[in-house]
Design a protein around this motif. Structure first.
Motif, PDB file in Angstrom:
ATOM      1  N   VAL A  46       0.834  -1.202   0.000  1.00 48.28           N
ATOM      2  CA  VAL A  46       0.000   0.000   0.000  1.00 48.28           C
ATOM      3  C   VAL A  46       0.869   1.253   0.000  1.00 48.28           C
ATOM      4  CG1 VAL A  46      -1.633   1.330   1.380  1.00 48.28           C
ATOM      5  CG2 VAL A  46      -2.019  -1.094   1.001  1.00 48.28           C
ATOM      6  N   ILE A  47       1.949   1.257   0.775  1.00 48.19           N
ATOM      7  CA  ILE A  47       2.847   2.414   0.807  1.00 48.19           C
ATOM      8  C   ILE A  47       3.511   2.624  -0.548  1.00 48.19           C
ATOM      9  CG2 ILE A  47       5.025   3.259   1.773  1.00 48.19           C
ATOM     10  CD1 ILE A  47       4.108   2.133   4.469  1.00 48.19           C
ATOM     11  N   VAL A  48       3.963   1.550  -1.184  1.00 44.68           N
ATOM     12  CA  VAL A  48       4.584   1.678  -2.506  1.00 44.68           C
ATOM     13  C   VAL A  48       3.562   2.181  -3.526  1.00 44.68           C
ATOM     14  CG1 VAL A  48       5.628   0.374  -4.401  1.00 44.68           C
ATOM     15  CG2 VAL A  48       6.395  -0.003  -2.072  1.00 44.68           C
ATOM     16  N   GLY A  49       2.311   1.688  -3.450  1.00 46.21           N
ATOM     17  CA  GLY A  49       1.270   2.173  -4.354  1.00 46.21           C
ATOM     18  C   GLY A  49       0.962   3.639  -4.156  1.00 46.21           C
ATOM     19  N   VAL A  50       0.895   4.071  -2.903  1.00 46.62           N
ATOM     20  CA  VAL A  50       0.632   5.486  -2.621  1.00 46.62           C
ATOM     21  C   VAL A  50       1.815   6.346  -3.078  1.00 46.62           C
ATOM     22  CG1 VAL A  50       0.354   7.149  -0.740  1.00 46.62           C
ATOM     23  CG2 VAL A  50      -0.999   5.057  -0.762  1.00 46.62           C
ATOM     24  N   LEU A  51       3.030   5.889  -2.843  1.00 41.67           N
ATOM     25  CA  LEU A  51       4.202   6.637  -3.318  1.00 41.67           C
ATOM     26  C   LEU A  51       4.219   6.734  -4.838  1.00 41.67           C
ATOM     27  CD1 LEU A  51       7.087   5.464  -0.971  1.00 41.67           C
ATOM     28  CD2 LEU A  51       6.079   7.736  -1.139  1.00 41.67           C
ATOM     29  N   TRP A  52       3.849   5.648  -5.520  1.00 41.94           N
ATOM     30  CA  TRP A  52       3.777   5.666  -6.976  1.00 41.94           C
ATOM     31  C   TRP A  52       2.803   6.749  -7.444  1.00 41.94           C
ATOM     32  CZ3 TRP A  52       6.112   2.572 -10.785  1.00 41.94           C
ATOM     33  CH2 TRP A  52       5.574   2.699 -12.054  1.00 41.94           C
ATOM     34  N   ILE A  53       1.626   6.788  -6.822  1.00 41.33           N
ATOM     35  CA  ILE A  53       0.615   7.776  -7.207  1.00 41.33           C
ATOM     36  C   ILE A  53       1.080   9.190  -6.891  1.00 41.33           C
ATOM     37  CG2 ILE A  53      -1.700   8.613  -6.648  1.00 41.33           C
ATOM     38  CD1 ILE A  53      -2.552   5.701  -6.398  1.00 41.33           C
ATOM     39  N   VAL A  54       1.687   9.389  -5.741  1.00 43.32           N
ATOM     40  CA  VAL A  54       2.111  10.739  -5.338  1.00 43.32           C
ATOM     41  C   VAL A  54       3.281  11.226  -6.190  1.00 43.32           C
ATOM     42  CG1 VAL A  54       3.184  12.025  -3.452  1.00 43.32           C
ATOM     43  CG2 VAL A  54       1.226  10.553  -2.998  1.00 43.32           C
ATOM     44  N   LEU A  55       4.223  10.359  -6.498  1.00 41.52           N
ATOM     45  CA  LEU A  55       5.403  10.790  -7.234  1.00 41.52           C
ATOM     46  C   LEU A  55       5.143  10.934  -8.734  1.00 41.52           C
ATOM     47  CD1 LEU A  55       8.187   8.753  -5.429  1.00 41.52           C
ATOM     48  CD2 LEU A  55       7.663  11.167  -5.200  1.00 41.52           C
ATOM     49  N   ILE A  56       4.366  10.036  -9.314  1.00 39.71           N
ATOM     50  CA  ILE A  56       4.140  10.090 -10.761  1.00 39.71           C
ATOM     51  C   ILE A  56       2.978  11.002 -11.115  1.00 39.71           C
ATOM     52  CG2 ILE A  56       3.464   8.689 -12.748  1.00 39.71           C
ATOM     53  CD1 ILE A  56       5.381   6.652 -11.917  1.00 39.71           C
ATOM     54  N   ARG A  57       1.972  11.099 -10.251  1.00 39.34           N
ATOM     55  CA  ARG A  57       0.775  11.916 -10.481  1.00 39.34           C
ATOM     56  C   ARG A  57       0.161  11.621 -11.846  1.00 39.34           C
ATOM     57  NH1 ARG A  57       4.280  16.268  -8.359  1.00 39.34           N
ATOM     58  NH2 ARG A  57       4.633  16.709 -10.520  1.00 39.34           N
ATOM     59  N   PRO A  58      -0.397  10.414 -12.009  1.00 40.39           N
ATOM     60  CA  PRO A  58      -0.898  10.025 -13.336  1.00 40.39           C
ATOM     61  C   PRO A  58      -2.092  10.836 -13.812  1.00 40.39           C
ATOM     62  CG  PRO A  58      -1.461   8.364 -11.704  1.00 40.39           C
ATOM     63  CD  PRO A  58      -0.562   9.356 -11.026  1.00 40.39           C
ATOM     64  N   TRP A  59      -2.777  11.542 -12.932  1.00 40.06           N
ATOM     65  CA  TRP A  59      -3.910  12.354 -13.379  1.00 40.06           C
ATOM     66  C   TRP A  59      -3.451  13.549 -14.196  1.00 40.06           C
ATOM     67  CZ3 TRP A  59      -2.477  11.611  -8.326  1.00 40.06           C
ATOM     68  CH2 TRP A  59      -1.876  12.689  -7.702  1.00 40.06           C
ATOM     69  N   ASN A  60      -2.183  13.922 -14.099  1.00 45.92           N
ATOM     70  CA  ASN A  60      -1.670  15.044 -14.881  1.00 45.92           C
ATOM     71  C   ASN A  60      -1.456  14.698 -16.353  1.00 45.92           C
ATOM     72  OD1 ASN A  60      -1.647  16.801 -12.769  1.00 45.92           O
ATOM     73  ND2 ASN A  60       0.485  16.446 -12.244  1.00 45.92           N
ATOM     74  N   MET A  61      -1.475  13.404 -16.680  1.00 46.06           N
ATOM     75  CA  MET A  61      -1.216  13.048 -18.068  1.00 46.06           C
ATOM     76  C   MET A  61      -2.386  13.386 -18.981  1.00 46.06           C
ATOM     77  SD  MET A  61      -1.280   8.952 -18.124  1.00 46.06           S
ATOM     78  CE  MET A  61      -2.765   8.017 -18.007  1.00 46.06           C
ATOM     79  N   PHE A  62      -3.544  13.701 -18.424  1.00 44.49           N
ATOM     80  CA  PHE A  62      -4.703  14.045 -19.228  1.00 44.49           C
ATOM     81  C   PHE A  62      -4.885  15.553 -19.387  1.00 44.49           C
ATOM     82  CE2 PHE A  62      -5.953   9.960 -17.221  1.00 44.49           C
ATOM     83  CZ  PHE A  62      -5.898   9.204 -18.379  1.00 44.49           C
ATOM     84  N   ARG A  63      -3.952  16.331 -18.932  1.00 43.10           N
ATOM     85  CA  ARG A  63      -4.059  17.788 -18.985  1.00 43.10           C
ATOM     86  C   ARG A  63      -3.005  18.358 -19.912  1.00 43.10           C
ATOM     87  NH1 ARG A  63      -4.594  19.068 -12.572  1.00 43.10           N
ATOM     88  NH2 ARG A  63      -6.498  17.884 -12.262  1.00 43.10           N
ATOM     89  N   GLY A  64      -3.277  19.541 -20.362  1.00 38.57           N
ATOM     90  CA  GLY A  64      -2.273  20.287 -21.098  1.00 38.57           C
ATOM     91  C   GLY A  64      -2.247  20.003 -22.585  1.00 38.57           C
ATOM     92  N   PRO A  65      -1.415  20.759 -23.277  1.00 41.00           N
ATOM     93  CA  PRO A  65      -1.348  20.634 -24.729  1.00 41.00           C
ATOM     94  C   PRO A  65      -0.662  19.352 -25.197  1.00 41.00           C
ATOM     95  CG  PRO A  65       0.256  22.228 -23.967  1.00 41.00           C
ATOM     96  CD  PRO A  65      -0.573  21.834 -22.776  1.00 41.00           C
ATOM     97  N   VAL A  66       0.164  18.767 -24.372  1.00 39.92           N
ATOM     98  CA  VAL A  66       0.867  17.554 -24.786  1.00 39.92           C
ATOM     99  C   VAL A  66      -0.121  16.410 -24.994  1.00 39.92           C
ATOM    100  CG1 VAL A  66       2.596  15.853 -24.102  1.00 39.92           C
ATOM    101  CG2 VAL A  66       2.980  18.257 -23.637  1.00 39.92           C
ATOM    102  N   PHE A  67      -1.106  16.270 -24.112  1.00 37.97           N
ATOM    103  CA  PHE A  67      -2.087  15.209 -24.266  1.00 37.97           C
ATOM    104  C   PHE A  67      -2.978  15.465 -25.478  1.00 37.97           C
ATOM    105  CE2 PHE A  67      -6.087  12.993 -23.185  1.00 37.97           C
ATOM    106  CZ  PHE A  67      -5.578  11.702 -23.132  1.00 37.97           C
ATOM    107  N   ARG A  68      -3.307  16.718 -25.739  1.00 42.74           N
ATOM    108  CA  ARG A  68      -4.108  17.032 -26.925  1.00 42.74           C
ATOM    109  C   ARG A  68      -3.334  16.703 -28.200  1.00 42.74           C
ATOM    110  NH1 ARG A  68      -4.792  22.163 -24.605  1.00 42.74           N
ATOM    111  NH2 ARG A  68      -6.136  21.880 -22.825  1.00 42.74           N
ATOM    112  N   ARG A  69      -2.033  16.984 -28.206  1.00 46.23           N
ATOM    113  CA  ARG A  69      -1.212  16.603 -29.361  1.00 46.23           C
ATOM    114  C   ARG A  69      -1.133  15.096 -29.494  1.00 46.23           C
ATOM    115  NH1 ARG A  69       2.959  20.658 -27.911  1.00 46.23           N
ATOM    116  NH2 ARG A  69       3.948  18.868 -26.957  1.00 46.23           N
ATOM    117  N   PHE A  70      -1.044  14.396 -28.357  1.00 38.20           N
ATOM    118  CA  PHE A  70      -1.015  12.937 -28.389  1.00 38.20           C
ATOM    119  C   PHE A  70      -2.305  12.390 -28.990  1.00 38.20           C
ATOM    120  CE2 PHE A  70      -2.245   8.978 -26.200  1.00 38.20           C
ATOM    121  CZ  PHE A  70      -1.289   8.144 -26.755  1.00 38.20           C
ATOM    122  N   LEU A  71      -3.440  12.956 -28.604  1.00 40.02           N
ATOM    123  CA  LEU A  71      -4.713  12.503 -29.164  1.00 40.02           C
ATOM    124  C   LEU A  71      -4.806  12.778 -30.658  1.00 40.02           C
ATOM    125  CD1 LEU A  71      -7.314  13.408 -26.407  1.00 40.02           C
ATOM    126  CD2 LEU A  71      -6.414  11.162 -26.999  1.00 40.02           C
TER     127      LEU A  71
END
Length: 84
Positions: A46-71
């Motif tokens: 659970v600690i490793v999973g929480v650290l993964w989420i906190v450090l990588i912040r995967p919700w940020n991959m859906f924001r910004g112009p980079v994701f729009r260019r990817f789409l």
């Protein structure tokens, strides 16, 4: 045809890497809940999973112009694979 195969494999690899940002912590939480019985293993997972989420912040991959260019690039790839 080898060019299309390379394009398909590259696209799949990219999508799988992006999905792994969410898949790894989900797998860790599932393992902690269903697979391991010892308390310290569950706590560590659970600690490793929480650290993964906190450090990588995967919700940020859906924001910004980079994701729009990817789409837009992804739509071009799908169009090229299926219609050319």
């Amino acid at each position: 045809m080898p060019g299309k195969l390379y394009l398909i494999l590259t696209t799949l690899a990219t999508i799988l890497v992006l999905l792994s940002f969410w898949g790894v912590p989900i797998l860790l939480f599932w393992c902690a809940y269903a697979w391991f019985t010892t308390l310290w293993c569950r706590i560590v997972l659970v600690i490793v999973g929480v650290l993964w989420i906190v450090l990588i912040r995967p919700w940020n991959m859906f924001r910004g112009p980079v994701f729009r260019r990817f789409l837009s690039d992804l739509s071009k790839v799908v169009e090229f694979i299926f219609f050319h």
